[in-house]
Design a protein around this motif. Structure first.
Motif, PDB file in Angstrom:
ATOM      1  N   THR A  88       0.855  -1.193   0.000  1.00  0.00           N
ATOM      2  CA  THR A  88       0.000   0.000   0.000  1.00  0.00           C
ATOM      3  C   THR A  88       0.880   1.229   0.000  1.00  0.00           C
ATOM      4  OG1 THR A  88      -0.085  -0.015   2.378  1.00  0.00           O
ATOM      5  CG2 THR A  88      -1.932  -1.052   1.233  1.00  0.00           C
ATOM      6  N   LEU A  89       0.355   2.271  -0.644  1.00  0.00           N
ATOM      7  CA  LEU A  89       1.140   3.491  -0.723  1.00  0.00           C
ATOM      8  C   LEU A  89       0.189   4.664  -0.601  1.00  0.00           C
ATOM      9  CD1 LEU A  89       4.033   4.462  -1.199  1.00  0.00           C
ATOM     10  CD2 LEU A  89       3.436   4.745  -3.577  1.00  0.00           C
ATOM     11  N   ASP A  90       0.554   5.585   0.269  1.00  0.00           N
ATOM     12  CA  ASP A  90      -0.243   6.794   0.416  1.00  0.00           C
ATOM     13  C   ASP A  90       0.283   7.866  -0.516  1.00  0.00           C
ATOM     14  OD1 ASP A  90      -1.588   5.521   2.307  1.00  0.00           O
ATOM     15  OD2 ASP A  90      -1.237   6.971   3.921  1.00  0.00           O
ATOM     16  N   ALA A  91      -0.641   8.682  -1.006  1.00  0.00           N
ATOM     17  CA  ALA A  91      -0.221   9.894  -1.684  1.00  0.00           C
ATOM     18  C   ALA A  91      -0.018  10.914  -0.577  1.00  0.00           C
ATOM     19  CB  ALA A  91      -1.273  10.355  -2.670  1.00  0.00           C
ATOM     20  N   ALA A  92       1.243  11.103  -0.214  1.00  0.00           N
ATOM     21  CA  ALA A  92       1.503  11.941   0.958  1.00  0.00           C
ATOM     22  C   ALA A  92       2.571  12.982   0.642  1.00  0.00           C
ATOM     23  CB  ALA A  92       1.954  11.082   2.131  1.00  0.00           C
ATOM     24  N   PHE A  93       2.448  14.107   1.302  1.00  0.00           N
ATOM     25  CA  PHE A  93       3.471  15.146   1.191  1.00  0.00           C
ATOM     26  C   PHE A  93       4.298  15.155   2.461  1.00  0.00           C
ATOM     27  CE2 PHE A  93       0.163  16.922  -1.660  1.00  0.00           C
ATOM     28  CZ  PHE A  93       0.910  16.854  -2.829  1.00  0.00           C
ATOM     29  N   ARG A  94       5.601  15.387   2.285  1.00  0.00           N
ATOM     30  CA  ARG A  94       6.496  15.398   3.429  1.00  0.00           C
ATOM     31  C   ARG A  94       6.981  16.838   3.598  1.00  0.00           C
ATOM     32  NH1 ARG A  94       9.279  11.149   5.586  1.00  0.00           N
ATOM     33  NH2 ARG A  94      11.152  11.613   6.789  1.00  0.00           N
ATOM     34  N   ILE A  95       6.625  17.417   4.730  1.00  0.00           N
ATOM     35  CA  ILE A  95       7.075  18.786   4.987  1.00  0.00           C
ATOM     36  C   ILE A  95       8.128  18.716   6.070  1.00  0.00           C
ATOM     37  CG2 ILE A  95       6.404  21.060   5.814  1.00  0.00           C
ATOM     38  CD1 ILE A  95       3.689  19.110   4.409  1.00  0.00           C
ATOM     39  N   ASP A  96       9.365  18.939   5.680  1.00  0.00           N
ATOM     40  CA  ASP A  96      10.448  18.983   6.651  1.00  0.00           C
ATOM     41  C   ASP A  96      11.438  20.050   6.185  1.00  0.00           C
ATOM     42  OD1 ASP A  96      11.808  17.870   4.583  1.00  0.00           O
ATOM     43  OD2 ASP A  96      12.097  15.913   5.507  1.00  0.00           O
ATOM     44  N   PRO A  97      12.423  20.350   6.962  1.00  0.00           N
ATOM     45  CA  PRO A  97      13.337  21.445   6.586  1.00  0.00           C
ATOM     46  C   PRO A  97      13.918  21.281   5.178  1.00  0.00           C
ATOM     47  CG  PRO A  97      13.708  20.835   8.848  1.00  0.00           C
ATOM     48  CD  PRO A  97      12.693  19.874   8.324  1.00  0.00           C
ATOM     49  N   LEU A  98      14.278  20.066   4.818  1.00  0.00           N
ATOM     50  CA  LEU A  98      14.912  19.875   3.499  1.00  0.00           C
ATOM     51  C   LEU A  98      13.928  20.220   2.380  1.00  0.00           C
ATOM     52  CD1 LEU A  98      17.235  18.950   1.760  1.00  0.00           C
ATOM     53  CD2 LEU A  98      16.403  16.612   1.962  1.00  0.00           C
ATOM     54  N   SER A  99      12.712  19.628   2.445  1.00  0.00           N
ATOM     55  CA  SER A  99      11.772  19.878   1.355  1.00  0.00           C
ATOM     56  C   SER A  99      11.365  21.340   1.351  1.00  0.00           C
ATOM     57  CB  SER A  99      10.557  18.962   1.489  1.00  0.00           C
ATOM     58  OG  SER A  99       9.835  19.262   2.650  1.00  0.00           O
ATOM     59  N   LEU A 100      11.232  21.929   2.528  1.00  0.00           N
ATOM     60  CA  LEU A 100      10.798  23.319   2.585  1.00  0.00           C
ATOM     61  C   LEU A 100      11.882  24.251   2.036  1.00  0.00           C
ATOM     62  CD1 LEU A 100       8.118  24.265   3.349  1.00  0.00           C
ATOM     63  CD2 LEU A 100       8.956  24.917   5.596  1.00  0.00           C
ATOM     64  N   THR A 101      13.137  23.894   2.281  1.00  0.00           N
ATOM     65  CA  THR A 101      14.225  24.676   1.693  1.00  0.00           C
ATOM     66  C   THR A 101      14.082  24.720   0.189  1.00  0.00           C
ATOM     67  OG1 THR A 101      15.642  23.896   3.461  1.00  0.00           O
ATOM     68  CG2 THR A 101      16.722  24.855   1.537  1.00  0.00           C
ATOM     69  N   PHE A 102      13.844  23.534  -0.373  1.00  0.00           N
ATOM     70  CA  PHE A 102      13.675  23.455  -1.831  1.00  0.00           C
ATOM     71  C   PHE A 102      12.448  24.224  -2.285  1.00  0.00           C
ATOM     72  CE2 PHE A 102      16.435  21.113  -4.545  1.00  0.00           C
ATOM     73  CZ  PHE A 102      17.309  20.507  -3.678  1.00  0.00           C
TER      74      PHE A 102
END
Lengths: 283, 632, 99
Positions: B78-92
């Protein structure tokens, strides 16, 4: 059970004749001869049926096969052309030998089977035919086989219909009536066709009048009054010939020549029959 | 967490913008570009709100996953369509949306005379959406969707002026070479499913330390292949130079600041896997080092201003890859350099676009020269970007690149010496070729092209183009210093990259710094002597073997064609021939055989009914004989 | 004389009919060959009825006659139709299937 000697004699004679007649089917050049051979075989078969204690079938055989089927065959033969002799030369390569070998082979197989089979002694139909043969047959036919009987009735009706449909000819044009023929004649007037019936041939004292042209009101001979067949054969006489012979007769009798009585004795020559397209048909 | 609900909108705004712009048709021509700007700005606003929210939380709680629901469900997978909000992704996110918005604004003026400006903005928005999806994804599959999306946008934008056949070919080349990298990513995902049974970051990254050496190396190398394709690293570097065929804002946004750094993002994101595979790590470093020198050498010889910048980009990303391969001590610096590089390289590209704008779309630096007075603002902003990329203190590049060079010197054995020296020398060469670019363009005597008997008259770009350049120049000056204040940026990234104790390089830090600055100064002086003091020939001189090779991109295309394309073509032709000669011929002969047999059998069908009767009678005889024989 | 002789006669007639079908080209004669074969089986049926003392054989012979009559109607109609269009009653001329 063995048969009576009378029956044996009957069989001996009939069987021989039947085989000969059947071979006639194979060798007769004309289809009519072949048909007559088959008729003969069928009648003999009817006799054999009666001998085999099946009088009803014997009668039916005569009525249906000899009376109806074979007559139908002859009828079609007349239709198709009775005098067309069938060529016996073989066109398909090897077919003759194949036919002979297979026919003989079939005979050999069938006879060998019969020879090797130990058939029980014949029971005879005295008991079954006790109430006369047609009654016995009718009991089985309308008892055990009543459905088959019905189906066969349907089959016959269907076959009759099929015969009608297959031989039906489609009418492609309008039917020819008296009115349409009259209209045709009027339409053909400009081409020089006569509206009235053709004139009768001339009548003279001396000769059979059919071959002499009649004379028109203007004294000219009417070519087309002579029947077409005579003209084609070249057997008509010209008016000049007729007059000539009359003159000869008059001179014999010492009478004055007709020509003197006439203002214009010269009779124009009649054209030889050549251009008669418009007048050659005589109804 | 209400504010996390903004995460889908980050992607949603530009995606909606792209849809509207691409579907809307000509009625949007007059104002569609502002819609594009608005979508990008809205995304930036959402990103900013998320940043403030994240900063308000304690460091340990700064990793969030926002799920939209189950996406794929197949048996136990199973796989969720999920967003990951963390410092690295937010930097980008902030880098992409901020630089992206500036470049959108710049493009409004730059593309003003283009008939398909609306389509251009649709593609730009599509790119922004895909890039945000790439960095926000919480699984490799969703990342791959964004990965392909940016590849598509890149292809569409490189070939934007596809009425010229070279541009279309360049787009195709980039697309095909990116596919090679994509194969790596797909293979890596297959290996992950095999190893972890999952593709979400949480499962994969937490399971990575327990991975077997071989599997980890395989996954790591496949991820590196993917990164090489996207980030134009050796040996998949050949497409980036040709990608300059696209409009200059595209080069600035996609092929300098953001998309090409996706490979670095991928490696940093997958850091635990690389750490479990030292061999893969070493290969990453080697690839980074080779590309670093490769790009630098090529950059020294290019006369096309955009291609020189592209070579520089390749080289700078080489630095980042090198840092990413060094392990935990390098991750933060790789990302740090990525951010600062995003600013100053975007500024440099926009400056180059401004120069081209002024010089009638000419890109030949040998026909520039002395543009300082004609284009003062452009010269100033590009000058600041130049100093930043050189690593002159206190400009941005100094804070990021010097850290990478220092990190390269950390370690034991031969590695720190080799990689450190490569990074050091690379810095020197960078100084030379960037100075060359700057001096050839702005200093020296004017060598402007003559058109219709008159020299072109350069004019400064409109304000809409200048302001983004000025803002990026400010970033080039100050961003590095601001972010490193008190180790701010590395601390910010710690939730993702982990905390690292300070390691002593094999050389003392002041020594490294001094050496770097000396080399940089040397590079500048050499370039100044050759391109500012003395006259630059309008036609390129024949020069040495090395220069000629560098002009030909060190023969990357012939090598690719000889090593990959030609054998591939031979193989395909062989297969086609084998297919025709063996497979097709086999089936054809089968068909012919059947036809011949049928023809033979047809002879028996002569149409004569008596023959058929004879056949059936013969059959009857045979059957009767058999039955009789059996009965007897 | 044994009753079997009737069966042998039937076999002979049947064989002659079959050979006729194979050898003659006139469609009408071929048709008569078929009729001969049918009559031969009828003779066999009648003989078997006598051997077994069961009239069912005669009933079947009766059915054969009716079916033969129906067959003759259709068959002759076909022959007439073919003759009308092709002016020939030779079965060898009807070989369009071979082409």
């Amino acid at each position: 059970m063995t048969t009576t000697s009378g029956e044996a004699a009957l069989f001996g004679i009939l069987a021989t004749l039947m085989v000969i007649a059947a071979l006639g089917l194979l060798f007769a050049k004309r289809a009519v001869h072949a048909a007559m051979c088959v008729v003969f075989v069928m009648i003999c078969l009817a006799i054999l049926y009666v001998a085999n204690e099946a009088p009803f079938l014997g009668i039916v055989q005569v009525v249906v096969y000899t009376g109806a089927v074979m007559m139908l065959f002859l009828f079609v033969l007349m239709l198709v052309g009775i005098d067309a002799a069938d060529s016996l030369t073989e066109t398909i390569k090897g077919q003759r030998w194949i036919g002979i070998v297979f026919g003989a082979g079939l005979l050999v197989v069938l006879v060998s089977v019969l020879a090797s089979t130990d058939l029980p002694a014949a029971v005879g139909l005295e008991d079954a035919n006790a109430n006369t043969n047609p009654t016995g047959l009718a009991k089985i036919l309308f008892g055990d086989y009543v459905i088959g009987m019905e189906v066969i009735g349907v089959l016959l009706v269907t076959a009759a219909l099929a015969g009608l449909v297959l031989t039906h000819r489609q009418r492609l044009g309008a039917r020819t009536t008296q009115r349409s023929m009259a209209a045709e004649r009027v339409a053909a007037l400009p081409e020089g066709r006569l509206l009235t019936p053709l004139p009768a041939p001339g009548v003279y004292a001396q000769n059979n009048a059919m071959d002499t042209p009649a004379l028109g009101p203007d004294g000219q001979p009417l070519e087309h009054s002579v029947p077409r067949v005579l003209r084609i054969r070249g057997q008509q006489r010209t008016a000049a010939e007729v007059l000539g012979s009359e003159e000869t007769l008059r001179s014999h009798l010492g009478l004055p020549a007709v020509g003197t009585a006439l203002d214009d004795p010269q009779i124009p020559a009649i054209d030889e029959p050549s251009d008669h397209t418009s007048t050659e048909e005589r109804d | 967490m209400q504010i996390l609900g903004l995460a889908p909108w980050l992607v949603g705004f530009p995606l909606a913008g792209a849809l509207i712009l691409l579907v809307g048709g000509r009625r949007l021509d007059s104002w569609g570009h502002w819609l594009g700007v608005l979508a990008s700005t809205a995304s930036f606003g959402a990103g900013l709100a998320l940043l403030l929210d994240l900063l308000a939380q304690p460091t340990a709680d700064r990793v969030h996953v926002y799920s939209l629901g189950t996406w794929i469900e197949a048996g136990s997978f199973t796989l969720d369509a999920a967003f990951r909000i963390d410092p690295l992704s937010l930097t980008f996110v902030l880098l992409v949306t901020f630089v992206g918005t500036l470049i959108h604004i710049y493009s409004v003026a730059y593309m003003a005379h283009d008939k398909s400006r609306r389509r251009f903005f649709g593609y730009l928005n599509l790119f922004v959406a895909s890039m945000l999806l790439l960095v926000l994804a919480d699984s490799y599959v969703l990342l791959f969707v964004g990965w392909e999306g940016v590849g598509l946008a890149s292809f569409l934008l490189i070939g934007f002026w596809d009425h010229k056949i070279e541009n279309a070919v360049a787009g195709k080349k980039a697309f095909v070479m990116n596919r090679v990298g994509d194969m790596g990513l797909i293979t890596a995902m297959m290996l992950m499913i095999w190893q972890f049974g999952s593709l979400s970051f949480d499962d994969v990254l937490s399971g990575a330390p327990g991975l077997q050496q071989g599997a980890a190396t395989a996954i790591g190398l496949m991820l590196l292949l993917a990164a090489c394709g996207k980030s134009a690293q050796f040996p998949l570097q050949a497409w980036l130079g040709d990608a300059m065929a696209g409009p200059t804002p595209v080069s600035a946004l996609i092929h300098a600041a953001t998309m090409v750094t996706a490979g670095v993002y991928l490696l940093v994101r997958s850091a635990p896997i690389l750490e479990a595979a030292p061999t893969a790590q070493l290969v990453v470093v080697i690839v980074g080092a080779i590309t670093l020198l490769f790009g630098a050498i090529v950059g020294c010889a290019k006369d096309d201003i955009k291609k020189a910048l592209a070579a520089s980009t390749m080289s700078q990303i080489g630095y980042m890859m090198l840092a990413a391969g060094l392990g935990p001590i390098g991750y933060a610096f790789a990302i740090f350099h990525l951010v600062t590089h995003g600013f100053f390289k975007a500024g440099l590209f926009l400056g180059a676009g401004s120069v081209m704008h002024a010089m009638d779309d000419s890109v030949d630096m040998r026909r520039f020269g002395g543009l300082m007075k004609a284009l003062p603002w452009t010269a100033a902003t590009m000058g600041l970007g130049w100093l930043a990329i050189l690593g002159v203190p206190p400009f941005s590049g100094f804070w990021s690149k010097d850290k990478i060079i220092e990190a390269a010197f950390v370690g034991e054995g031969w590695r720190p010496w080799v990689f450190g020296l490569v990074a050091l020398i690379g810095a020197g060469i960078t100084a030379f070729y960037m100075s060359r670019l700057f001096f050839m363009t702005f200093a020296g005597r004017r060598r402007w092209p003559v058109k219709d008997g008159r020299e072109v008259t350069p004019h400064e770009s409109p304000a809409l183009m200048l302001w983004p350049m000025i803002i990026l120049a400010v970033g080039s000056v100050a961003l590095g210093f601001v972010l490193q204040l008190g180790g701010g940026f590395t601390t910010w990234l710690e939730p993702v990259t982990g905390h690292v104790e300070h390691h002593e390089p094999v050389l003392a830090v002041p020594v490294i710094m001094t050496l770097t600055l000396v080399l940089v100064a040397l590079g500048i002086w050499l370039a100044f002597r050759q391109y500012a003091m003395s006259a630059v020939p309008v036609e390129a001189p024949r020069s040495t073997v090395l220069v000629r090779a560098a002009r030909q991109d060190l023969y990357q295309d012939p090598v690719n064609e000889g090593v990959v394309m030609l054998p591939g073509q031979v193989l395909t032709r062989t297969l086609v021939y084998a297919d025709r000669a063996a497979v097709d011929a086999g089936f054809m002969s089968l068909a012919t055989g059947v036809k011949k047999a049928a023809d033979g059998l047809r002879q028996a069908q002569n149409g004569f009914v008596r023959t058929y009767a004879a056949t059936s009678l013969g059959g009857l005889l045979v059957v009767a004989a058999i039955v009789w024989a059996l009965a007897g | 004389m044994a009753v079997t002789n009737y069966l042998i006669l039937a076999a002979i007639l049947f064989s002659i009919g079959a050979t006729t079908v194979l050898l003659r080209r006139n469609a009408i004669i071929v048709f008569m060959g078929i009729e001969l074969m049918l009559n031969a089986t009828n003779l066999a049926f009648v003989t078997f009825a006598r051997i077994h003392g069961d009239l069912t054989g005669q009933v079947l012979a009766f059915f054969v006659m009716v079916v033969a009559a129906a067959e003759v109607v259709v068959g002759l109609a076909i022959i007439v139709t073919i003759f009308r269009t092709r002016r020939s009653a030779s079965v060898d001329d009807v070989n369009l299937l071979s082409r």
